[in-house]
Design a protein around this motif. Structure first.
Motif, PDB file in Angstrom:
ATOM      1  N   VAL A  59      56.011  22.274  39.873  1.00 15.90           N
ATOM      2  CA  VAL A  59      55.628  21.932  39.172  1.00 15.90           C
ATOM      3  C   VAL A  59      53.939  22.022  39.139  1.00 15.90           C
ATOM      4  CG1 VAL A  59      54.799  19.486  38.119  1.00 15.90           C
ATOM      5  CG2 VAL A  59      57.106  19.889  38.803  1.00 15.90           C
ATOM      6  N   GLY A  60      53.278  21.558  37.484  1.00 19.68           N
ATOM      7  CA  GLY A  60      51.806  22.042  37.681  1.00 19.68           C
ATOM      8  C   GLY A  60      51.356  23.945  38.406  1.00 19.68           C
ATOM      9  N   SER A  61      51.767  24.706  38.608  1.00 18.47           N
ATOM     10  CA  SER A  61      51.579  25.845  39.059  1.00 18.47           C
ATOM     11  C   SER A  61      52.231  26.967  37.892  1.00 18.47           C
ATOM     12  CB  SER A  61      52.386  26.577  40.035  1.00 18.47           C
ATOM     13  OG  SER A  61      53.885  26.549  39.290  1.00 18.47           O
ATOM     14  N   GLU A  62      52.183  26.373  36.769  1.00 18.12           N
ATOM     15  CA  GLU A  62      51.642  27.325  35.862  1.00 18.12           C
ATOM     16  C   GLU A  62      51.148  28.482  35.707  1.00 18.12           C
ATOM     17  OE1 GLU A  62      52.895  27.470  30.915  1.00 18.12           O
ATOM     18  OE2 GLU A  62      53.256  25.632  31.548  1.00 18.12           O
ATOM     19  N   VAL A  87      35.725  37.491  32.336  1.00 23.54           N
ATOM     20  CA  VAL A  87      35.359  36.475  33.232  1.00 23.54           C
ATOM     21  C   VAL A  87      35.811  35.074  32.432  1.00 23.54           C
ATOM     22  CG1 VAL A  87      33.663  36.971  34.800  1.00 23.54           C
ATOM     23  CG2 VAL A  87      33.177  36.283  32.815  1.00 23.54           C
ATOM     24  N   SER A  88      37.217  35.560  31.482  1.00 29.92           N
ATOM     25  CA  SER A  88      37.303  34.165  31.005  1.00 29.92           C
ATOM     26  C   SER A  88      37.429  33.253  31.993  1.00 29.92           C
ATOM     27  CB  SER A  88      38.088  34.109  29.633  1.00 29.92           C
ATOM     28  OG  SER A  88      37.544  35.761  28.718  1.00 29.92           O
ATOM     29  N   HIS A  89      37.798  33.354  32.978  1.00 29.52           N
ATOM     30  CA  HIS A  89      38.877  31.808  33.298  1.00 29.52           C
ATOM     31  C   HIS A  89      37.973  31.182  34.078  1.00 29.52           C
ATOM     32  CE1 HIS A  89      36.724  34.913  36.174  1.00 29.52           C
ATOM     33  NE2 HIS A  89      37.323  34.369  37.313  1.00 29.52           N
ATOM     34  N   MET A  90      36.930  31.074  34.122  1.00 26.87           N
ATOM     35  CA  MET A  90      35.598  30.900  34.823  1.00 26.87           C
ATOM     36  C   MET A  90      35.302  29.392  33.186  1.00 26.87           C
ATOM     37  SD  MET A  90      32.412  32.527  35.758  1.00 26.87           S
ATOM     38  CE  MET A  90      31.698  31.742  36.912  1.00 26.87           C
ATOM     39  N   ALA A  94      35.903  29.033  38.074  1.00 24.53           N
ATOM     40  CA  ALA A  94      37.109  28.655  37.741  1.00 24.53           C
ATOM     41  C   ALA A  94      38.416  27.843  38.190  1.00 24.53           C
ATOM     42  CB  ALA A  94      38.716  29.344  37.545  1.00 24.53           C
ATOM     43  N   ALA A  95      38.320  27.793  40.093  1.00 27.17           N
ATOM     44  CA  ALA A  95      39.034  27.144  40.595  1.00 27.17           C
ATOM     45  C   ALA A  95      37.936  25.804  40.811  1.00 27.17           C
ATOM     46  CB  ALA A  95      38.944  28.067  41.824  1.00 27.17           C
ATOM     47  N   CYS A  96      37.073  25.432  40.167  1.00 28.47           N
ATOM     48  CA  CYS A  96      36.643  24.138  40.344  1.00 28.47           C
ATOM     49  C   CYS A  96      36.337  23.321  39.251  1.00 28.47           C
ATOM     50  CB  CYS A  96      35.380  24.284  40.993  1.00 28.47           C
ATOM     51  SG  CYS A  96      35.316  25.242  42.407  1.00 28.47           S
ATOM     52  N   ALA A 139      45.036  47.981  34.462  1.00 31.83           N
ATOM     53  CA  ALA A 139      45.114  47.041  35.162  1.00 31.83           C
ATOM     54  C   ALA A 139      45.469  46.696  36.528  1.00 31.83           C
ATOM     55  CB  ALA A 139      44.566  46.087  34.785  1.00 31.83           C
ATOM     56  N   LYS A 140      45.950  46.390  38.349  1.00 32.40           N
ATOM     57  CA  LYS A 140      46.789  46.170  38.389  1.00 32.40           C
ATOM     58  C   LYS A 140      46.635  43.867  38.552  1.00 32.40           C
ATOM     59  CE  LYS A 140      46.873  48.651  41.994  1.00 32.40           C
ATOM     60  NZ  LYS A 140      46.330  48.815  43.716  1.00 32.40           N
ATOM     61  N   MET A 141      47.017  43.823  38.066  1.00 37.96           N
ATOM     62  CA  MET A 141      47.025  42.095  37.884  1.00 37.96           C
ATOM     63  C   MET A 141      47.093  41.470  39.346  1.00 37.96           C
ATOM     64  SD  MET A 141      46.094  42.427  34.950  1.00 37.96           S
ATOM     65  CE  MET A 141      45.874  41.225  34.088  1.00 37.96           C
ATOM     66  N   VAL A 142      46.617  40.527  39.910  1.00 39.37           N
ATOM     67  CA  VAL A 142      47.083  39.492  40.757  1.00 39.37           C
ATOM     68  C   VAL A 142      46.603  37.658  40.345  1.00 39.37           C
ATOM     69  CG1 VAL A 142      45.503  40.889  42.142  1.00 39.37           C
ATOM     70  CG2 VAL A 142      44.355  39.722  41.342  1.00 39.37           C
ATOM     71  N   PRO A 143      47.353  37.047  40.840  1.00 42.80           N
ATOM     72  CA  PRO A 143      46.188  35.768  41.099  1.00 42.80           C
ATOM     73  C   PRO A 143      45.337  35.280  41.034  1.00 42.80           C
ATOM     74  CG  PRO A 143      48.718  36.014  42.483  1.00 42.80           C
ATOM     75  CD  PRO A 143      47.835  37.290  41.940  1.00 42.80           C
ATOM     76  N   PHE A 144      44.574  34.588  40.492  1.00 46.94           N
ATOM     77  CA  PHE A 144      43.342  34.069  40.841  1.00 46.94           C
ATOM     78  C   PHE A 144      43.054  32.778  39.889  1.00 46.94           C
ATOM     79  CE2 PHE A 144      39.138  33.862  41.189  1.00 46.94           C
ATOM     80  CZ  PHE A 144      38.236  34.482  41.669  1.00 46.94           C
ATOM     81  N   ALA A 145      42.238  32.061  40.682  1.00 50.37           N
ATOM     82  CA  ALA A 145      42.127  30.732  40.846  1.00 50.37           C
ATOM     83  C   ALA A 145      42.822  30.414  39.325  1.00 50.37           C
ATOM     84  CB  ALA A 145      41.275  30.443  40.370  1.00 50.37           C
ATOM     85  N   GLY A 146      43.997  30.569  39.146  1.00 50.36           N
ATOM     86  CA  GLY A 146      45.352  29.957  38.683  1.00 50.36           C
ATOM     87  C   GLY A 146      46.033  31.216  37.325  1.00 50.36           C
ATOM     88  N   TYR A 147      45.092  32.099  37.185  1.00 54.34           N
ATOM     89  CA  TYR A 147      45.190  32.963  36.131  1.00 54.34           C
ATOM     90  C   TYR A 147      45.369  34.097  36.833  1.00 54.34           C
ATOM     91  CZ  TYR A 147      42.517  29.833  33.032  1.00 54.34           C
ATOM     92  OH  TYR A 147      41.550  28.621  32.133  1.00 54.34           O
ATOM     93  N   GLU A 148      46.566  35.033  35.815  1.00 53.97           N
ATOM     94  CA  GLU A 148      46.743  36.345  36.367  1.00 53.97           C
ATOM     95  C   GLU A 148      45.038  37.136  36.052  1.00 53.97           C
ATOM     96  OE1 GLU A 148      50.463  38.085  36.167  1.00 53.97           O
ATOM     97  OE2 GLU A 148      49.493  39.249  34.034  1.00 53.97           O
ATOM     98  N   MET A 149      44.722  37.810  36.714  1.00 55.41           N
ATOM     99  CA  MET A 149      43.246  38.739  36.248  1.00 55.41           C
ATOM    100  C   MET A 149      43.261  39.902  36.846  1.00 55.41           C
ATOM    101  SD  MET A 149      41.910  36.379  35.102  1.00 55.41           S
ATOM    102  CE  MET A 149      39.904  37.290  35.097  1.00 55.41           C
ATOM    103  N   PRO A 150      42.549  40.732  35.924  1.00 55.35           N
ATOM    104  CA  PRO A 150      42.934  41.867  36.954  1.00 55.35           C
ATOM    105  C   PRO A 150      42.180  42.657  38.130  1.00 55.35           C
ATOM    106  CG  PRO A 150      41.081  42.265  34.883  1.00 55.35           C
ATOM    107  CD  PRO A 150      41.851  40.716  35.381  1.00 55.35           C
ATOM    108  N   VAL A 151      42.323  42.595  39.029  1.00 53.50           N
ATOM    109  CA  VAL A 151      41.798  43.051  40.463  1.00 53.50           C
ATOM    110  C   VAL A 151      40.820  45.070  40.638  1.00 53.50           C
ATOM    111  CG1 VAL A 151      43.563  44.169  41.597  1.00 53.50           C
ATOM    112  CG2 VAL A 151      42.008  42.907  42.605  1.00 53.50           C
ATOM    113  N   SER A 152      41.920  45.309  39.548  1.00 56.47           N
ATOM    114  CA  SER A 152      41.187  46.485  39.343  1.00 56.47           C
ATOM    115  C   SER A 152      41.916  47.615  38.890  1.00 56.47           C
ATOM    116  CB  SER A 152      41.225  47.544  40.898  1.00 56.47           C
ATOM    117  OG  SER A 152      42.355  47.535  41.137  1.00 56.47           O
ATOM    118  N   TYR A 153      40.966  48.910  37.560  1.00 59.25           N
ATOM    119  CA  TYR A 153      41.404  48.600  36.884  1.00 59.25           C
ATOM    120  C   TYR A 153      42.188  50.524  37.532  1.00 59.25           C
ATOM    121  CZ  TYR A 153      40.263  45.852  33.867  1.00 59.25           C
ATOM    122  OH  TYR A 153      40.243  44.382  33.312  1.00 59.25           O
TER     123      TYR A 153
END
Lengths: 374, 123
Positions: A3-6, A55-58, A120-122, A21-35
């Motif tokens: 629950v809540g891990s979407e 940096v839209s996860h912020m 993002a995480a905070c 991009a190589k996408m990775v989970p980061f602070a609850g978002y799927e984010m590009p770690v590199s291209y």
């Protein structure tokens, strides 16, 4: 079912995937770690030309109300009341024990309104923290329909001024509301790479369109979180959860420069923020630990968590962030050390896979900041 | 003799009956990203299949090189210590890691051929 891990995505998600991009989970978002360019080339591209970061996860938060500026001062050891119109300042949310809950950027939008950008995480905890302490006197909004792009590097200014000439008037840590090809943008001249550059807040709906316009310049490439980390590490900028955490004060994290004069002992608006007694005492008398730069001898990266020892094998600290600095072409680390070892001439070592690596204490940043101050 | 592959993304090229050259595959190199440091074992060290023999560091992280076979290390590619980018440029050739004299050549039969490895990485 958990629950809540979407996992969430930003408005640029499809563009990242399309760009390979190589996408990775980061602070609850799927984010590009590199291209496909790779972290090193992305890093160098940002130092030499211009990098575009999603940096839209912020968290982007608006705080308003007649008392908004003085209210925020009760949560940060920073001068907010005298923050000029459309100026941006670095700040820290402190806790009762003097620890750091998050670091943030604050811009004065005028009309008793402040715009905050938080980690993002905070962001949800920060919002709760603001709501809990200031909810009665201020109006608060955590935007979920805004994207945030950072355009960083020596060519950032020429790229952006070709689209909006008025950005040439901006200096480091100032803000402007402007139109880029009929897209409403809120721009600050700031960033997290040590380079000149901008952060651009834009509606989710216009986000892809704006990124397309910026990427149409030959100078601009997408840059992932991997290079974002190596760039900020070289620039000696703190990362929450590494150099900053809830069990260390801003003084212990070597952020004295961020603690405004007017909020210090004996000054006009002394203290009156959470943890003020502890932080003011440490400002006067020093703290037991400090955060410093380390240059490891040789080529082996000394990463987060590595133990720092003195010549006799006693632990004197640990690495908070470490890796390889592509601009310096050598390993670099940031560490928390017992203060008495930060100025001593005695040799210290980092332990990596049971090997002792000699490390030299150096001044941060590793790579000179290139902010545009006019 | 053809090149064999391990599930840990190493290639093993048998030069003679009991002498092999070991490196990491192109797939592994791409996954790791830009390499910045390679820690090699010493010539004369013994390696045991499944145990870590070397550390490969990219900008982002450190990864272990797991021995795909057992034996004694007779040569290491010390160029990698100063130029780890050779692995990125030519992982199957100039970017080799070590040469091993096998203690149990039958271990080679447990490795995958190219076709099996290619379908392994597609999974």
């Amino acid at each position: 079912m958990s629950v809540g891990s979407e996992i969430r995505t930003t408005p640029f998600h499809k563009m990242h995937v399309d760009a390979g991009a190589k996408m990775v989970p980061f602070a609850g978002y799927e984010m590009p770690v590199s291209y496909p360019l790779g972290i090193k080339k992305e890093h160098n591209h940002t130092r030499e030309r211009a990098g575009l970061f999603d940096v839209s996860h912020m968290g982007q938060i608006r705080l308003s109300g007649e008392q908004a500026m003085s209210a925020l001062e009760s949560l940060v050891p920073v001068d907010i009341i005298d923050l000029p119109l459309m100026k941006t300042r670095y700040a820290l949310f402190t806790s009762e024990n003097g620890g750091v809950l998050d670091d943030l950027m604050v811009t004065n939008l005028g009309d008793n309104t402040l715009f905050l950008v938080v980690n993002a995480a905070c962001k949800h905890a920060d919002y709760e923290h603001l709501q809990h302490h200031l909810g009665a006197s201020c109006e608060l909004e955590l935007y979920d329909d805004l994207a945030l792009l950072a355009l960083q590097g020596p060519k950032a200014s020429s790229v952006l001024s070709a689209l909006a000439p008025e950005v040439e008037e901006m200096t480091f840590m100032t803000a402007m509301q402007l139109m880029i090809n009929n897209i409403d943008c809120f721009v600050t001249r700031s960033g997290y790479t040590g380079e000149d550059g901008f952060e651009i807040s834009v509606s989710a709906q216009d986000a892809e369109n704006l990124a397309d316009i910026l990427l149409s310049s030959d100078e601009v490439e997408w840059i992932g979180l991997g290079a974002r980390d190596s760039l900020r590490l070289e620039a000696g900028l703190s990362l929450y959860g590494h150099e900053l955490d809830s069990s260390h004060s801003p003084v212990e994290s070597s952020l004295n420069w961020a603690l405004s004069k007017v909020r210090r002992l004996g000054k006009e608006r002394e203290g009156n923020y959470l943890g003020d007694n502890i932080i003011l005492d440490q400002l006067e008398n020093g703290s037991d630990t400090k955060v410093v730069g380390l240059l490891p001898e040789g080529r082996m990266p000394v990463r987060d968590g590595a133990i720092i020892q003195d010549e006799n094998g006693n632990q004197v600290g640990y690495v908070t962030s470490g890796g390889f600095g592509p601009t310096l072409n050598q390993p670099i680390s940031i560490a928390r050390l017992e203060t008495k070892f930060t100025n001593s001439q005695s040799k210290i070592f980092a332990l990596v896979r049971e090997k002792k690596i000699a490390v030299e204490i150096v001044k941060l940043p590793f790579v000179k900041h290139n902010y545009y101050r006019g | 003799m053809s090149i064999k592959y391990s599930e840990d993304h190493e290639w093993v090229d048998a030069k003679e009956d009991d002498l092999v050259v070991i490196g990491i595959t192109d797939f592994a190199q791409e996954q790791l990203g830009d390499l910045v440091y390679v820690e090699l074992p010493e010539v004369g060290d013994e390696c045991t299949k499944g145990e870590n023999i070397s550390v490969i560091e990219s900008v982002k992280a450190a990864s272990d090189l797991v021995a795909p076979v057992s034996g004694s290390i007779i040569e290491v590619n010390s160029r990698l210590e100063d130029e780890p980018e050779i692995v990125t440029e030519d992982s199957m050739g100039e970017g080799w890691f070590i040469k091993v004299k096998l203690s149990d050549p039958a271990e080679l039969d447990e490795l995958m051929d190219e076709e099996a490895y290619n379908s392994f990485i597609e999974e």
